[in-house]
Scaffold this motif. Structure first.
Motif, PDB file in Angstrom:
ATOM      1  N   GLU A  90      58.161  33.545  -1.916  1.00 58.36           N
ATOM      2  CA  GLU A  90      59.247  33.824  -0.976  1.00 58.36           C
ATOM      3  C   GLU A  90      60.601  33.560  -1.649  1.00 58.36           C
ATOM      4  N   GLY A  91      61.519  34.480  -1.442  1.00 60.08           N
ATOM      5  CA  GLY A  91      62.843  34.361  -2.035  1.00 60.08           C
ATOM      6  C   GLY A  91      63.024  35.156  -3.311  1.00 60.08           C
ATOM      7  N   ASP A  92      61.924  35.587  -3.936  1.00 57.16           N
ATOM      8  CA  ASP A  92      62.041  36.391  -5.155  1.00 57.16           C
ATOM      9  C   ASP A  92      62.678  37.741  -4.850  1.00 57.16           C
ATOM     10  N   HIS A  93      63.502  38.226  -5.773  1.00 59.82           N
ATOM     11  CA  HIS A  93      64.070  39.561  -5.673  1.00 59.82           C
ATOM     12  C   HIS A  93      63.202  40.520  -6.467  1.00 59.82           C
ATOM     13  N   VAL A  94      62.929  41.688  -5.872  1.00 55.06           N
ATOM     14  CA  VAL A  94      62.027  42.641  -6.515  1.00 55.06           C
ATOM     15  C   VAL A  94      62.563  44.063  -6.394  1.00 55.06           C
ATOM     16  N   VAL A  95      62.202  44.872  -7.372  1.00 57.44           N
ATOM     17  CA  VAL A  95      62.321  46.325  -7.279  1.00 57.44           C
ATOM     18  C   VAL A  95      60.933  46.858  -6.973  1.00 57.44           C
ATOM     19  N   LEU A  96      60.850  47.803  -6.047  1.00 54.19           N
ATOM     20  CA  LEU A  96      59.561  48.417  -5.751  1.00 54.19           C
ATOM     21  C   LEU A  96      59.338  49.589  -6.706  1.00 54.19           C
ATOM     22  N   SER A  97      58.302  49.495  -7.491  1.00 55.68           N
ATOM     23  CA  SER A  97      57.933  50.559  -8.420  1.00 55.68           C
ATOM     24  C   SER A  97      57.106  51.585  -7.667  1.00 55.68           C
ATOM     25  N   PHE A  98      57.541  52.862  -7.675  1.00 56.42           N
ATOM     26  CA  PHE A  98      56.835  53.844  -6.845  1.00 56.42           C
ATOM     27  C   PHE A  98      55.429  54.140  -7.362  1.00 56.42           C
ATOM     28  N   ILE A  99      55.163  53.813  -8.633  1.00 54.97           N
ATOM     29  CA  ILE A  99      53.799  53.819  -9.132  1.00 54.97           C
ATOM     30  C   ILE A  99      53.418  52.368  -9.378  1.00 54.97           C
ATOM     31  N   PRO A 100      52.377  51.867  -8.693  1.00 56.60           N
ATOM     32  CA  PRO A 100      51.971  50.483  -8.919  1.00 56.60           C
ATOM     33  C   PRO A 100      51.408  50.319 -10.327  1.00 56.60           C
ATOM     34  N   ALA A 101      51.429  49.107 -10.831  1.00 66.75           N
ATOM     35  CA  ALA A 101      50.888  48.824 -12.165  1.00 66.75           C
ATOM     36  C   ALA A 101      49.990  47.603 -12.076  1.00 66.75           C
ATOM     37  N   CYS A 102      48.693  47.830 -12.223  1.00 67.63           N
ATOM     38  CA  CYS A 102      47.743  46.722 -12.090  1.00 67.63           C
ATOM     39  C   CYS A 102      47.698  45.858 -13.347  1.00 67.63           C
ATOM     40  N   GLY A 103      47.998  46.451 -14.517  1.00 66.02           N
ATOM     41  CA  GLY A 103      47.974  45.724 -15.773  1.00 66.02           C
ATOM     42  C   GLY A 103      46.604  45.597 -16.404  1.00 66.02           C
ATOM     43  N   ARG A 104      45.568  46.161 -15.752  1.00 66.40           N
ATOM     44  CA  ARG A 104      44.205  45.957 -16.241  1.00 66.40           C
ATOM     45  C   ARG A 104      43.424  47.234 -16.494  1.00 66.40           C
ATOM     46  N   CYS A 105      43.831  48.332 -15.887  1.00 68.58           N
ATOM     47  CA  CYS A 105      43.088  49.580 -16.063  1.00 68.58           C
ATOM     48  C   CYS A 105      43.309  50.120 -17.479  1.00 68.58           C
ATOM     49  N   PRO A 106      42.511  51.100 -17.936  1.00 70.87           N
ATOM     50  CA  PRO A 106      42.682  51.631 -19.293  1.00 70.87           C
ATOM     51  C   PRO A 106      44.093  52.110 -19.593  1.00 70.87           C
ATOM     52  N   SER A 107      44.745  52.795 -18.640  1.00 81.60           N
ATOM     53  CA  SER A 107      46.096  53.295 -18.888  1.00 81.60           C
ATOM     54  C   SER A 107      47.087  52.156 -19.070  1.00 81.60           C
ATOM     55  N   CYS A 108      47.029  51.161 -18.177  1.00 80.32           N
ATOM     56  CA  CYS A 108      47.934  50.020 -18.318  1.00 80.32           C
ATOM     57  C   CYS A 108      47.693  49.294 -19.632  1.00 80.32           C
ATOM     58  N   ALA A 109      46.425  49.152 -20.003  1.00 77.96           N
ATOM     59  CA  ALA A 109      46.088  48.448 -21.235  1.00 77.96           C
ATOM     60  C   ALA A 109      46.603  49.183 -22.464  1.00 77.96           C
ATOM     61  N   MET A 110      46.764  50.520 -22.354  1.00 80.87           N
ATOM     62  CA  MET A 110      47.279  51.328 -23.461  1.00 80.87           C
ATOM     63  C   MET A 110      48.801  51.412 -23.458  1.00 80.87           C
ATOM     64  N   GLY A 111      49.454  50.718 -22.519  1.00 80.32           N
ATOM     65  CA  GLY A 111      50.906  50.802 -22.429  1.00 80.32           C
ATOM     66  C   GLY A 111      51.391  52.030 -21.699  1.00 80.32           C
ATOM     67  N   ARG A 112      50.574  52.535 -20.793  1.00 83.38           N
ATOM     68  CA  ARG A 112      50.934  53.710 -19.986  1.00 83.38           C
ATOM     69  C   ARG A 112      50.849  53.353 -18.506  1.00 83.38           C
ATOM     70  N   GLN A 113      51.698  52.424 -18.092  1.00 83.57           N
ATOM     71  CA  GLN A 113      51.644  51.957 -16.708  1.00 83.57           C
ATOM     72  C   GLN A 113      51.972  53.064 -15.707  1.00 83.57           C
ATOM     73  N   HIS A 114      52.698  54.091 -16.152  1.00 83.92           N
ATOM     74  CA  HIS A 114      53.015  55.211 -15.254  1.00 83.92           C
ATOM     75  C   HIS A 114      51.768  56.023 -14.896  1.00 83.92           C
ATOM     76  N   LEU A 115      50.668  55.774 -15.590  1.00 84.17           N
ATOM     77  CA  LEU A 115      49.405  56.445 -15.296  1.00 84.17           C
ATOM     78  C   LEU A 115      48.361  55.466 -14.764  1.00 84.17           C
ATOM     79  N   CYS A 116      48.820  54.339 -14.225  1.00 87.64           N
ATOM     80  CA  CYS A 116      47.902  53.335 -13.682  1.00 87.64           C
ATOM     81  C   CYS A 116      46.906  53.966 -12.717  1.00 87.64           C
ATOM     82  N   ASP A 117      45.666  53.508 -12.775  1.00 87.76           N
ATOM     83  CA  ASP A 117      44.619  54.055 -11.906  1.00 87.76           C
ATOM     84  C   ASP A 117      44.957  53.914 -10.426  1.00 87.76           C
ATOM     85  N   LEU A 118      45.772  52.917 -10.080  1.00 86.77           N
ATOM     86  CA  LEU A 118      46.145  52.736  -8.674  1.00 86.77           C
ATOM     87  C   LEU A 118      46.990  53.901  -8.157  1.00 86.77           C
TER      88      LEU A 118
END
Length: 381
Positions: A90-118
């Motif tokens: 609570e209290g954190d400031h955030v930007v909402l990314s219109f494509i979520p990034a899980c950080g764990r799927c193959p695309s995120c692991a390859m540095g392609r968060q814009h193609l996250c499986d989510l």
């Protein structure tokens, strides 16, 4: 809690601002008090049907896109966290990314968060964790949210993976812009086009995406940046963001680029029009030099398949035509990086917002966009 939201009940209708019921966040979710939301053209694509699934396909996928709360470019403050949330409080400031990034799927692991499986659930507009709704109309109808965010509301509930924490001292109305338009446009030049120092770059269309492609190309060191835009005041504004030349049409730009490059043509051409259509691709690629690259960033109608393109020229001149979503960016890296560039005075966010609106004025905001009056309109809460 009760709040309000702009709802699109069906295609080809206006946004309806209504009271809604918002549930508390469940596991892995947070409630956000929004400061501002950009009026991006992608929400207009829901109105016109460009981003609406064929009814048969939607039924097969068991998706209901309507009714939906609009908005996917926003920033705000975390006011409540659900069970299991570990990266936000609570209290954190955030930007909402219109494509979520899980950080764990193959695309995120390859540095392609814009193609996250989510991203597979974006058009469904339901909560990522269980595909249910936290937003409900006054009559109890479940409401979807644009890109799982729904920023056309003072409060929303989103998944933790859609949030990028930012420094508290960044103005939230400026930070909202990097949730979609700035990152997409800037990344079109820097990431997708891979603009290099000394190159000639053409940007076709200077709205919320194109104007940021212009400043991305300029920041990357392009020698010439040609902004192609039929609206005169936008052409003049493009120079503020780094354009060295402007043209009112692709035909005019073709002659101009030929002149300033002595016939070599442009190293990179980026298409950021309001709507991408097949007949634009041929002229766009006609401005690309040997071994150069064309970047398609603009959203095309979802069923657009016909493209006019000289394949002989494409192969024999070794040209490249590449796609681009969210500027091919990694939002968890690039959103903070862009805001640091803004802090240092190297990225212009202050001049992007042409007009601000209340939530009740959302339809006027989109009419102004259609009329060519805005680079980016913004709802402030």
């Amino acid at each position: 809690m009760q709040t309000r939201a702009a709802i699109l009940w069906k295609q080809n209708s206006e946004w309806s601002v209504e009271d809604i019921e918002l549930d508390d966040p469940k596991a892995g979710e947070v409630k956000i008090k929004l400061a501002a939301s950009g009026l991006c053209h992608s929400d207009e694509h829901m109105v016109t049907g460009d981003m609406v699934l064929d009814p048969g396909i939607a039924e097969l996928m068991q998706l209901e896109q309507f009714p939906i709360i609009g908005g996917h470019e926003g920033a705000g403050e975390v006011v409540e966290v659900g069970p299991g949330v570990t990266t936000l409080k609570e209290g954190d400031h955030v930007v909402l990314s219109f494509i979520p990034a899980c950080g764990r799927c193959p695309s995120c692991a390859m540095g392609r968060q814009h193609l996250c499986d989510l991203g597979a659930v974006l058009l469904a507009g339901r909560q990522i964790s269980d595909m249910t709704s936290r937003h409900h109309a006054a009559d109890g109808t479940d409401l979807g949210t644009m890109c799982c965010t729904g920023t056309f509301a003072p409060y929303t509930v989103v998944n933790e993976s859609s949030c990028v924490k930012i420094d508290d001292w960044i103005p939230l109305d400026k930070a909202a812009l990097v949730g979609c338009g700035v990152t997409t446009g800037w990344g079109s030049a820097v990431n997708a086009a891979d603009v290099r120092a000394g190159e000639t770059v053409v940007v076709i269309g200077t709205g919320g995406l194109g104007m940021n492609a212009v400043q991305g190309a300029a920041l990357a060191g392009a020698r010439y940046v040609v902004a192609v835009e039929p609206v005169e005041w936008k052409r003049e504004k493009a120079r503020l963001f780094g354009a060295t030349h402007t043209a009112a049409s692709i035909e005019e730009a073709m002659a101009l680029v030929g002149e300033i490059t002595w016939g070599a043509m442009a190293d990179k051409v980026i298409l950021t029009t309001g709507v991408a259509t097949g007949e634009l691709i041929g002229p766009m690629m006609g401005m690309v030099t040997k071994g150069g690259r064309g970047v398609l960033t603009a959203v095309a109608p979802i069923l657009q398949e016909d493209v006019k393109l000289n394949l002989f020229d494409m192969a024999m001149q070794r040209k490249e035509l590449v796609g681009c979503i969210f500027g091919n960016a990694n939002p968890r890296r690039d959103i903070p990086r862009l805001l640091r560039l803004y802090q240092d005075g190297k990225l212009n966010l202050d001049d992007l917002v042409t007009s601000t609106y209340t939530l009740d004025e959302v339809n006027q905001g989109y009419q102004d966009m259609r009329d060519g009056k805005n680079i980016r309109g913004m709802i402030k809460f």
